[in-house]
Write a protein that holds these residues in place. Structure first.
Motif, PDB file in Angstrom:
ATOM      1  N   THR A  58      28.515 -28.292 -14.547  1.00  0.00           N
ATOM      2  CA  THR A  58      29.426 -28.785 -13.512  1.00  0.00           C
ATOM      3  C   THR A  58      30.718 -27.969 -13.525  1.00  0.00           C
ATOM      4  OG1 THR A  58      30.423 -30.778 -12.569  1.00  0.00           O
ATOM      5  CG2 THR A  58      30.537 -30.553 -14.942  1.00  0.00           C
ATOM      6  N   ASP A  59      31.409 -27.955 -12.400  1.00  0.00           N
ATOM      7  CA  ASP A  59      32.668 -27.213 -12.305  1.00  0.00           C
ATOM      8  C   ASP A  59      33.757 -27.877 -13.142  1.00  0.00           C
ATOM      9  OD1 ASP A  59      31.514 -25.435 -10.526  1.00  0.00           O
ATOM     10  OD2 ASP A  59      32.260 -26.506  -8.751  1.00  0.00           O
ATOM     11  N   ILE A  60      34.690 -27.067 -13.611  1.00  0.00           N
ATOM     12  CA  ILE A  60      35.855 -27.590 -14.310  1.00  0.00           C
ATOM     13  C   ILE A  60      36.799 -28.160 -13.252  1.00  0.00           C
ATOM     14  CG2 ILE A  60      37.831 -26.998 -15.767  1.00  0.00           C
ATOM     15  CD1 ILE A  60      36.117 -24.629 -16.832  1.00  0.00           C
ATOM     16  N   PRO A  61      37.206 -29.413 -13.376  1.00  0.00           N
ATOM     17  CA  PRO A  61      38.079 -30.006 -12.361  1.00  0.00           C
ATOM     18  C   PRO A  61      39.432 -29.288 -12.270  1.00  0.00           C
ATOM     19  CG  PRO A  61      37.157 -31.705 -13.785  1.00  0.00           C
ATOM     20  CD  PRO A  61      36.833 -30.379 -14.407  1.00  0.00           C
ATOM     21  N   ARG A  62      40.003 -29.301 -11.086  1.00  0.00           N
ATOM     22  CA  ARG A  62      41.328 -28.717 -10.888  1.00  0.00           C
ATOM     23  C   ARG A  62      42.336 -29.410 -11.792  1.00  0.00           C
ATOM     24  NH1 ARG A  62      42.418 -27.941  -4.482  1.00  0.00           N
ATOM     25  NH2 ARG A  62      41.025 -26.179  -4.211  1.00  0.00           N
ATOM     26  N   GLY A  63      43.271 -28.633 -12.278  1.00  0.00           N
ATOM     27  CA  GLY A  63      44.338 -29.183 -13.101  1.00  0.00           C
ATOM     28  C   GLY A  63      44.047 -29.212 -14.586  1.00  0.00           C
ATOM     29  N   VAL A  64      42.804 -28.971 -14.971  1.00  0.00           N
ATOM     30  CA  VAL A  64      42.456 -28.957 -16.387  1.00  0.00           C
ATOM     31  C   VAL A  64      43.017 -27.686 -17.020  1.00  0.00           C
ATOM     32  CG1 VAL A  64      40.520 -28.769 -18.008  1.00  0.00           C
ATOM     33  CG2 VAL A  64      40.410 -30.371 -16.110  1.00  0.00           C
ATOM     34  N   GLN A  65      43.670 -27.823 -18.169  1.00  0.00           N
ATOM     35  CA  GLN A  65      44.322 -26.677 -18.795  1.00  0.00           C
ATOM     36  C   GLN A  65      43.416 -25.874 -19.710  1.00  0.00           C
ATOM     37  OE1 GLN A  65      47.692 -28.356 -20.789  1.00  0.00           O
ATOM     38  NE2 GLN A  65      48.866 -28.558 -18.917  1.00  0.00           N
ATOM     39  N   GLY A  66      42.437 -26.479 -20.313  1.00  0.00           N
ATOM     40  CA  GLY A  66      41.604 -25.779 -21.286  1.00  0.00           C
ATOM     41  C   GLY A  66      40.692 -24.742 -20.659  1.00  0.00           C
ATOM     42  N   ARG A  67      40.067 -23.954 -21.526  1.00  0.00           N
ATOM     43  CA  ARG A  67      39.154 -22.884 -21.115  1.00  0.00           C
ATOM     44  C   ARG A  67      37.778 -23.172 -21.682  1.00  0.00           C
ATOM     45  NH1 ARG A  67      42.479 -19.119 -24.803  1.00  0.00           N
ATOM     46  NH2 ARG A  67      42.026 -20.950 -26.018  1.00  0.00           N
ATOM     47  N   SER A  68      36.750 -22.715 -21.005  1.00  0.00           N
ATOM     48  CA  SER A  68      35.398 -22.934 -21.489  1.00  0.00           C
ATOM     49  C   SER A  68      35.108 -22.024 -22.677  1.00  0.00           C
ATOM     50  CB  SER A  68      34.369 -22.671 -20.397  1.00  0.00           C
ATOM     51  OG  SER A  68      33.067 -22.801 -20.937  1.00  0.00           O
ATOM     52  N   LEU A  69      34.584 -22.626 -23.718  1.00  0.00           N
ATOM     53  CA  LEU A  69      34.159 -21.893 -24.918  1.00  0.00           C
ATOM     54  C   LEU A  69      32.669 -21.570 -24.882  1.00  0.00           C
ATOM     55  CD1 LEU A  69      35.967 -24.166 -27.534  1.00  0.00           C
ATOM     56  CD2 LEU A  69      36.828 -22.065 -26.488  1.00  0.00           C
ATOM     57  N   TRP A  70      31.998 -21.945 -23.790  1.00  0.00           N
ATOM     58  CA  TRP A  70      30.549 -21.813 -23.729  1.00  0.00           C
ATOM     59  C   TRP A  70      30.055 -20.405 -24.047  1.00  0.00           C
ATOM     60  CZ3 TRP A  70      27.209 -25.091 -24.835  1.00  0.00           C
ATOM     61  CH2 TRP A  70      25.866 -24.943 -24.499  1.00  0.00           C
ATOM     62  N   PRO A  71      30.669 -19.344 -23.504  1.00  0.00           N
ATOM     63  CA  PRO A  71      30.180 -18.004 -23.859  1.00  0.00           C
ATOM     64  C   PRO A  71      30.328 -17.700 -25.359  1.00  0.00           C
ATOM     65  CG  PRO A  71      31.605 -17.893 -21.945  1.00  0.00           C
ATOM     66  CD  PRO A  71      31.708 -19.288 -22.484  1.00  0.00           C
ATOM     67  N   LEU A  72      31.369 -18.188 -25.977  1.00  0.00           N
ATOM     68  CA  LEU A  72      31.562 -17.959 -27.405  1.00  0.00           C
ATOM     69  C   LEU A  72      30.498 -18.678 -28.220  1.00  0.00           C
ATOM     70  CD1 LEU A  72      34.455 -17.825 -25.952  1.00  0.00           C
ATOM     71  CD2 LEU A  72      35.355 -18.148 -28.217  1.00  0.00           C
ATOM     72  N   LEU A  73      30.151 -19.886 -27.770  1.00  0.00           N
ATOM     73  CA  LEU A  73      29.179 -20.705 -28.505  1.00  0.00           C
ATOM     74  C   LEU A  73      27.752 -20.229 -28.327  1.00  0.00           C
ATOM     75  CD1 LEU A  73      30.627 -24.239 -27.658  1.00  0.00           C
ATOM     76  CD2 LEU A  73      30.914 -22.938 -29.785  1.00  0.00           C
ATOM     77  N   THR A  74      27.470 -19.595 -27.200  1.00  0.00           N
ATOM     78  CA  THR A  74      26.096 -19.180 -26.904  1.00  0.00           C
ATOM     79  C   THR A  74      25.849 -17.692 -27.142  1.00  0.00           C
ATOM     80  OG1 THR A  74      26.684 -18.911 -24.570  1.00  0.00           O
ATOM     81  CG2 THR A  74      25.753 -21.049 -25.237  1.00  0.00           C
ATOM     82  N   GLY A  75      26.839 -17.004 -27.683  1.00  0.00           N
ATOM     83  CA  GLY A  75      26.666 -15.594 -28.020  1.00  0.00           C
ATOM     84  C   GLY A  75      26.816 -14.644 -26.852  1.00  0.00           C
ATOM     85  N   GLU A  76      27.341 -15.100 -25.713  1.00  0.00           N
ATOM     86  CA  GLU A  76      27.549 -14.235 -24.546  1.00  0.00           C
ATOM     87  C   GLU A  76      28.836 -13.431 -24.717  1.00  0.00           C
ATOM     88  OE1 GLU A  76      27.467 -16.359 -20.796  1.00  0.00           O
ATOM     89  OE2 GLU A  76      26.206 -17.899 -21.706  1.00  0.00           O
ATOM     90  N   ASP A  77      29.001 -12.441 -23.858  1.00  0.00           N
ATOM     91  CA  ASP A  77      30.262 -11.695 -23.821  1.00  0.00           C
ATOM     92  C   ASP A  77      31.371 -12.613 -23.332  1.00  0.00           C
ATOM     93  OD1 ASP A  77      29.112  -9.324 -24.657  1.00  0.00           O
ATOM     94  OD2 ASP A  77      28.747  -8.599 -22.618  1.00  0.00           O
ATOM     95  N   TYR A  78      32.554 -12.407 -23.859  1.00  0.00           N
ATOM     96  CA  TYR A  78      33.729 -13.179 -23.448  1.00  0.00           C
ATOM     97  C   TYR A  78      34.948 -12.280 -23.615  1.00  0.00           C
ATOM     98  CZ  TYR A  78      34.917 -13.672 -28.372  1.00  0.00           C
ATOM     99  OH  TYR A  78      35.258 -13.408 -29.669  1.00  0.00           O
TER     100      TYR A  78
END
Length: 192
Positions: free
Chosen positions: A40-60
């Motif tokens: 799902t999309d990150i809602p507007r106004g949320v300050q944090g960043r997605s860690l998903w690429p770091l957790l799944t071994g993707e480039d970030y």
């Protein structure tokens, strides 16, 4: 101000590692990460960043995670030992005993940044603290204002200012003739 608390994630698609990840993250990053993990999309106004690429071994973008930001305090002036302070008058429940979230412990306003081995804390009265955590992990040797650390102090203050600007509340967005440009993962560093 505590910074550098371990964070462990286990789950589908998460790549296991025996070593700590070098990225600096915050608890604000958890919600955007969950959003991406469930599609799902990150809602507007949320300050944090997605860690998903770091957790799944993707480039970030490594620059995106070269520092972490922290805030502390309810505002006003700092209480000191010289002040007559009544914790019960501040709403402390005697049945609870100690309450770490009170007017004394949360007085003033401080912001902090952690980057590499360095930690900088700065308050609303323009007092700073600078520590090299590799050499001084318990933060006993404050290097702020020392000429031989002026360059790292300047870099850390610039990073702190950048973070302070990033976390400003962007809501509400203007409705007409303006579209807020943002990254789908809430990243601020270019990487693609």
């Amino acid at each position: 101000m505590l910074i550098r608390i371990p964070f462990v994630v286990v789950g589908p698609d998460v790549v296991a590692s025996d070593e700590p990840h070098p990225a600096h993250i915050t608890t604000a990053d958890i919600m955007p990460t969950i959003c991406e993990a469930i599609g799902t999309d990150i809602p507007r106004g949320v300050q944090g960043r997605s860690l998903w690429p770091l957790l799944t071994g993707e480039d970030y973008p490594e620059a995106e995670f070269d520092s972490a930001y922290a805030e502390h305090g309810f505002g006003g002036l700092h209480y000191t030992a010289a002040d007559d302070y009544d914790p019960h008058g501040d709403g402390l429940n005697p049945a609870v005993g100690f309450d770490e979230l009170n007017g004394w412990s949360q007085s003033g306003t401080m912001r902090a940044i952690r980057s590499g081995d360095w930690k900088l804390v700065f308050d609303m009265q323009e007092h700073g603290q600078l520590y090299n955590l590799a050499e001084d992990p318990v933060e006993l040797n404050d290097l702020f204002g020392q000429p031989n650390h002026a360059e790292i102090q300047s870099k850390m203050l610039a990073k702190l200012l950048g973070w302070t600007l990033r976390v400003q509340d962007p809501l509400p967005h203007p409705r007409r003739r303006y579209k807020l440009k943002s990254d789908e993962r809430n990243y601020w560093s270019p990487y693609r």
